[in-house]
Design a protein around this motif. Sequence first.
Motif, mmCIF file in Angstrom:
data_model
loop_
_atom_site.group_PDB
_atom_site.id
_atom_site.type_symbol
_atom_site.label_atom_id
_atom_site.label_comp_id
_atom_site.label_asym_id
_atom_site.label_seq_id
_atom_site.Cartn_x
_atom_site.Cartn_y
_atom_site.Cartn_z
ATOM 1 N N ASP A 27 13.607 2.830 2.810
ATOM 2 C CA ASP A 27 14.533 2.575 1.712
ATOM 3 C C ASP A 27 14.841 1.079 1.527
ATOM 4 O OD1 ASP A 27 14.723 5.228 1.066
ATOM 5 O OD2 ASP A 27 16.452 5.595 2.353
ATOM 6 N N LYS A 29 14.740 -2.689 0.599
ATOM 7 C CA LYS A 29 14.103 -3.377 -0.517
ATOM 8 C C LYS A 29 13.185 -4.484 0.007
ATOM 9 C CE LYS A 29 17.775 -2.573 -3.886
ATOM 10 N NZ LYS A 29 18.724 -3.163 -4.830
ATOM 11 N N GLU A 247 11.344 -6.375 -10.527
ATOM 12 C CA GLU A 247 11.968 -5.212 -9.904
ATOM 13 C C GLU A 247 11.109 -3.956 -10.067
ATOM 14 O OE1 GLU A 247 16.127 -4.619 -10.469
ATOM 15 O OE2 GLU A 247 16.611 -6.746 -10.227
ATOM 16 N N GLN A 248 10.325 -3.885 -11.141
ATOM 17 C CA GLN A 248 9.368 -2.784 -11.275
ATOM 18 C C GLN A 248 8.384 -2.799 -10.110
ATOM 19 O OE1 GLN A 248 7.266 -2.261 -15.015
ATOM 20 N NE2 GLN A 248 9.047 -2.942 -16.186
ATOM 21 N N LYS A 251 10.197 -1.832 -6.778
ATOM 22 C CA LYS A 251 10.447 -0.404 -6.646
ATOM 23 C C LYS A 251 9.166 0.353 -6.331
ATOM 24 C CE LYS A 251 14.519 -0.574 -9.619
ATOM 25 N NZ LYS A 251 15.077 -0.335 -10.983
ATOM 26 N N SER A 252 8.042 -0.119 -6.855
ATOM 27 C CA SER A 252 6.767 0.489 -6.537
ATOM 28 C C SER A 252 6.438 0.316 -5.060
ATOM 29 C CB SER A 252 5.651 -0.122 -7.399
ATOM 30 O OG SER A 252 4.390 0.394 -7.031
ATOM 31 N N GLN A 254 8.661 -0.022 -2.648
ATOM 32 C CA GLN A 254 9.565 0.870 -1.916
ATOM 33 C C GLN A 254 9.048 2.310 -1.927
ATOM 34 O OE1 GLN A 254 13.410 -0.833 -3.838
ATOM 35 N NE2 GLN A 254 14.065 0.403 -2.098
ATOM 36 N N THR A 255 8.584 2.766 -3.093
ATOM 37 C CA THR A 255 8.089 4.145 -3.223
ATOM 38 C C THR A 255 6.872 4.357 -2.350
ATOM 39 O OG1 THR A 255 8.926 4.272 -5.504
ATOM 40 C CG2 THR A 255 7.228 5.859 -4.850
#
Length: 258
Positions: A27, A29, A247-248, A251-252, A254-255
Amino acid sequence: MKLSKYLAAAVVGCSMVMTGVAAQAADAKPSIVLVHGGFVDGSGWEGVYNILKKDGYEVSIVQNPTASLADDVAFTRRVLEKQTGPVVLVGHSYGGAVITESGTAPNVKALVYITAFAPDAGESVQTLTSNPAPGAPVPPIVPPQDGYLGLDIAKFPASFAGDLPLQKAQFMANSQVPWGVNAYAGKITQPAWKSKPSWYLVVTEDHMIPVAAQRTMAKRANATMVETKGSHAIYVSNPKVVASVIEQAAKSVQTSAK
């Protein structure tokens, strides 16, 4: 019997702790490392930096001297080595060449190009700009002096920062950083975009890098493309859209870590 129960409980407890640590790590960042381009320094990233920090990201800015590609890559790698987890590496303009070469570092998990050069192996910014298409904007670069390039001060605002207030654009023109010929001509050895996922912010009113060239480089890198209006100084004039693309990518990362 009591000992075996104690050991079993300890194993279960340890497993739960390890599971919790793994989940927390997934989780977490990624950190963001920002690399500026030629003729400017890292202070232009301030608006983007503030947004990313507010959103909970650790952010570092590489203050690369833009004297040579090799030196700038070395400066960037030193910053990358200080990061404790996965990194999203971001470059603007010539900074795209820097992240292309330095982004092979193992902790770099994604690349973000902000109207930036994304050279292939054996290419440089010089080779990518040597044969502009008919009608394409030509940056007002003045002849080199002592091994460094500059932009015509009078033409800088319209070419580099057309969507900024004139006073701000003139300040950038008069405070520009000389860009080394060895940086301009520095060739890529191993492009990071061939092995790392990439994002590219195409800026449609850029008068330094033609929009067609931006799209071509983005497609070649198989990058996720986002388009916006604005000047070459989009990272200064519209930090919100730039931060959104970064941030896109984050987040990728992180996923994919989960």
